[in-house]
Design a protein around this motif. Structure first.
Motif, PDB file in Angstrom:
ATOM      1  N   UNK A 466      -7.488  18.713  29.244  1.00 50.51           N
ATOM      2  CA  UNK A 466      -8.103  19.184  28.013  1.00 50.51           C
ATOM      3  C   UNK A 466      -9.186  18.204  27.567  1.00 50.51           C
ATOM      4  N   UNK A 467     -10.162  18.739  26.845  1.00 47.18           N
ATOM      5  CA  UNK A 467     -11.242  17.925  26.283  1.00 47.18           C
ATOM      6  C   UNK A 467     -10.842  17.563  24.856  1.00 47.18           C
ATOM      7  N   UNK A 468     -10.225  16.408  24.695  1.00 48.13           N
ATOM      8  CA  UNK A 468      -9.642  16.041  23.403  1.00 48.13           C
ATOM      9  C   UNK A 468     -10.687  15.912  22.300  1.00 48.13           C
ATOM     10  N   UNK A 469     -11.936  15.733  22.649  1.00 43.88           N
ATOM     11  CA  UNK A 469     -12.994  15.666  21.631  1.00 43.88           C
ATOM     12  C   UNK A 469     -13.174  17.018  20.938  1.00 43.88           C
ATOM     13  N   UNK A 470     -12.664  18.085  21.541  1.00 39.83           N
ATOM     14  CA  UNK A 470     -12.826  19.421  20.955  1.00 39.83           C
ATOM     15  C   UNK A 470     -11.585  19.878  20.187  1.00 39.83           C
ATOM     16  N   UNK A 471     -10.537  19.087  20.156  1.00 41.32           N
ATOM     17  CA  UNK A 471      -9.285  19.530  19.545  1.00 41.32           C
ATOM     18  C   UNK A 471      -9.453  19.711  18.034  1.00 41.32           C
ATOM     19  N   UNK A 472      -8.947  20.841  17.536  1.00 43.58           N
ATOM     20  CA  UNK A 472      -8.969  21.129  16.102  1.00 43.58           C
ATOM     21  C   UNK A 472      -7.552  21.426  15.620  1.00 43.58           C
ATOM     22  N   UNK A 473      -7.242  20.935  14.428  1.00 39.46           N
ATOM     23  CA  UNK A 473      -5.943  21.182  13.812  1.00 39.46           C
ATOM     24  C   UNK A 473      -6.117  22.173  12.667  1.00 39.46           C
ATOM     25  N   UNK A 474      -5.167  23.085  12.487  1.00 42.71           N
ATOM     26  CA  UNK A 474      -5.294  24.023  11.364  1.00 42.71           C
ATOM     27  C   UNK A 474      -5.261  23.290  10.032  1.00 42.71           C
ATOM     28  N   UNK A 475      -6.095  23.731   9.118  1.00 42.71           N
ATOM     29  CA  UNK A 475      -6.182  23.085   7.811  1.00 42.71           C
ATOM     30  C   UNK A 475      -5.372  23.896   6.804  1.00 42.71           C
ATOM     31  N   UNK A 476      -4.290  23.326   6.281  1.00 47.95           N
ATOM     32  CA  UNK A 476      -3.412  24.080   5.384  1.00 47.95           C
ATOM     33  C   UNK A 476      -4.139  24.663   4.175  1.00 47.95           C
ATOM     34  N   UNK A 477      -5.181  23.967   3.693  1.00 43.03           N
ATOM     35  CA  UNK A 477      -5.884  24.442   2.499  1.00 43.03           C
ATOM     36  C   UNK A 477      -6.645  25.744   2.740  1.00 43.03           C
ATOM     37  N   UNK A 478      -6.817  26.139   4.008  1.00 38.87           N
ATOM     38  CA  UNK A 478      -7.531  27.382   4.306  1.00 38.87           C
ATOM     39  C   UNK A 478      -6.598  28.528   4.704  1.00 38.87           C
ATOM     40  N   UNK A 479      -5.295  28.245   4.811  1.00 37.05           N
ATOM     41  CA  UNK A 479      -4.379  29.266   5.292  1.00 37.05           C
ATOM     42  C   UNK A 479      -4.305  30.467   4.351  1.00 37.05           C
ATOM     43  N   UNK A 480      -4.256  30.226   3.045  1.00 38.97           N
ATOM     44  CA  UNK A 480      -4.130  31.334   2.100  1.00 38.97           C
ATOM     45  C   UNK A 480      -5.339  32.258   2.187  1.00 38.97           C
ATOM     46  N   UNK A 481      -6.534  31.665   2.339  1.00 36.28           N
ATOM     47  CA  UNK A 481      -7.751  32.472   2.441  1.00 36.28           C
ATOM     48  C   UNK A 481      -7.700  33.365   3.673  1.00 36.28           C
ATOM     49  N   UNK A 482      -7.328  32.787   4.811  1.00 41.22           N
ATOM     50  CA  UNK A 482      -7.359  33.562   6.050  1.00 41.22           C
ATOM     51  C   UNK A 482      -6.175  34.525   6.161  1.00 41.22           C
ATOM     52  N   UNK A 483      -5.040  34.189   5.578  1.00 36.30           N
ATOM     53  CA  UNK A 483      -3.941  35.161   5.565  1.00 36.30           C
ATOM     54  C   UNK A 483      -4.317  36.382   4.741  1.00 36.30           C
ATOM     55  N   UNK A 484      -4.957  36.163   3.604  1.00 34.36           N
ATOM     56  CA  UNK A 484      -5.419  37.293   2.792  1.00 34.36           C
ATOM     57  C   UNK A 484      -6.494  38.072   3.525  1.00 34.36           C
ATOM     58  N   UNK A 485      -7.399  37.348   4.194  1.00 31.97           N
ATOM     59  CA  UNK A 485      -8.439  38.021   4.968  1.00 31.97           C
ATOM     60  C   UNK A 485      -7.857  38.839   6.105  1.00 31.97           C
TER      61      UNK A 485
END
Length: 508
Positions: A466-485
């Motif tokens: 894997x290319x660790x420079x590209x790794x992204x972690x989910x941001x909890x502060x955006x979960x509510x927005x995307x769950x509603x979306x």
């Protein structure tokens, strides 16, 4: 002398060959050749000459060896990845009867309906094989030949898939492996055995026209002398079972144990996972494939991913850099601008009459940045519809490995992590299917008769990086927005299905 391996990825638009070092997994050299579909066919007919694939292989393997600076005597084995579902008809002499009808051919809808009806309906078919029968799968193509080209059908002696035909050219041996065979709609994926009841609906002699099934880990055979000479390789080079492009892509992205999920962000999109047991969707939305390691590969496909961002780039005169910077200036959720990206119809969910729809277009959201972000988010929410269906069927993603053009976009990688609620990461080697084919060749060679080598999991752990420079972690502060979306995206899609059909009838 090094132990080196060749992976071939024979696709719809091109063939790629790469040479890897079996000890390190490092890609030493590669080459590619493009070719076209047959032009001038009626709408829905997508065909290709199998000889184009063979010509491309004869060009790319010597070139890849040259760029790798590898001696032919260092090559131990070859693996082949091929486009799934295509129908290659051969006569009794092993000659191609007519061009191959491909996965993207939609001319066989009537034959699909006929076969589904003959089985007693979709539910009965899924109980028999584990899959439905979309037009892209192989079965309906054979019935189409019987009904539309009876002279060709009378000559039909062997039914092969694209990668099987390449293997046949390489070795002189006709065989199939369960991963690719599961895309025919003629295999019971639970047992990895042919569903002869479905075969006989096409014609009573169909079961005798399919070659034997070989396990995915087996060596198919050595190169036949004519192929070895054409490729400039020793006749001792072995050929592995190979598989379909999604199955080889799973190996090439290290997706060989439960928890890892692969997501391709290309013109269309796919998500597939590794499972220790067959995953059969009673609704037929998730394809119940076998993989090419002895496990199963539940898979979803959407038809509109980077096509959405390409439309936005064209509309506003953006390039990849300016599209990304514009979208990054807009908050998650694009301030209510939501895109249903069904530009070319949609496969998951099944909305063949779909079109693109924007909700929330108003003065505040009438900017290139809002449209750009809505395109990325809408395509990702569309994929997540299918991933959520996989979750309901028992798949629990712990890491999503991204491939395809969209994965090169830093914002898209983060949005995918936020929407999927799982870590995302890219791979060091972009050519997942070709790499997977080469790694399967490593597996087959190391475990050939009389030998005990590494397991496929050990091989992918050792050689897929894997290319660790590209790794992204989910941001909890955006979960509510995307769950509603996601909830709004799913509901809008359901609510508009009748309207899509009416619009198609009246406006198109």
């Amino acid at each position: 002398m090094a132990d080196c391996y060749i992976g071939i990825d024979s696709g719809t638009q091109s063939t790629k060959a790469l040479v890897i070092d079996g000890a390190s997994g490092r890609v030493l050299g590669s080459a590619a050749r493009k070719y076209d579909l047959i032009a001038g066919l009626p709408t829905g007919h997508m065909e290709q000459a199998p000889q184009d694939w063979i010509d491309a292989i004869q060009q790319t393997i010597p070139e890849a060896l040259k760029t790798a600076q590898v001696s032919p005597e260092e090559i131990r084995a070859i693996g082949v990845s091929g486009q799934q579902h295509g129908f290659v008809p051969l006569d009794a002499a092993g000659e191609v009867i007519r061009p191959a009808k491909l996965w993207c051919d939609t001319s066989t809808q009537a034959q699909c309906e006929q076969l589904i009806s003959g089985m007693g309906g979709l539910d009965a078919l899924i109980r028999t094989t584990g899959n439905g029968m979309p037009p892209g799968f192989t079965a309906s193509k054979i019935l189409w030949m019987k009904e539309n080209e009876p002279d060709h059908f009378r000559r039909l002696a062997h039914c092969l898939l694209p990668h099987d035909y390449i293997n046949y050219w390489l070795t002189g041996i006709m065989a199939m492996e369960p991963g690719d065979a599961s895309g025919t709609a003629l295999l019971d994926v639970r047992t990895r055995q042919w569903a002869e009841q479905v075969m006989r609906l096409i014609d009573p002699r169909i079961p005798s026209l399919f070659p034997p099934l070989r396990a995915s880990h087996e060596v198919l055979g050595p190169l036949r002398p004519e192929a070895a000479q054409a490729l400039g390789l020793p006749g001792s080079v072995l050929v592995s079972a190979g598989g379909g492009d999604n199955m080889m892509g799973a190996i090439g992205t290290g997706n060989t144990r439960p928890g890892v999920v692969t997501c391709s962000l290309g013109t269309s999109g796919t998500i597939y996972a590794c499972s220790d047991q067959p995953i059969v969707d009673p609704q037929g939305e998730i394809a119940a494939f076998c993989d090419s390691t002895g496990r199963w590969l539940p898979l979803l496909c959407t038809m509109n991913v980077t096509v959405a961002t390409e439309y936005i780039k064209e509309l506003f005169g953006l390039d990849n850099r300016t599209l990304t910077s514009a979208a990054e200036a807009v908050p998650p959720g694009a301030e209510g601008l939501l895109l249903l990206p069904y530009f070319e119809g949609e496969r998951t969910p099944n909305i063949p009459d779909g079109t693109g729809v924007l909700l929330g277009w108003r003065r505040q959201t009438n900017t290139p940045g809002h449209f750009a972000r809505a395109a990325i988010e809408g395509a990702t929410l569309g994929l997540n519809y299918g991933l959520n269906r996989m979750r309901k069927l028992g798949i629990t993603p712990t890491e999503v490995r991204l491939t395809g053009g969209g994965s090169q976009n830093r914002l898209w990688r983060q949005i995918a992590a936020d929407v999927f609620e799982a870590e995302t990461v890219c791979l060091e080697t972009a050519e997942g299917a070709a790499l997977g084919a080469a790694l399967q060749a490593v597996w087959a060679f190391e475990n050939r008769a009389g030998h005990a080598g590494r397991s496929i999991e050990q091989i992918t752990d050792d050689l897929v990086r894997t290319d660790e420079a590209t790794r992204c972690h989910p941001r909890p502060e955006h979960q509510a927005v995307y769950r509603a979306g996601q909830a709004l995206h799913d509901e809008a899609s359901r609510a508009l299905r009748d309207e899509f059909f009416l619009h198609h009838r009246t406006a198109l």
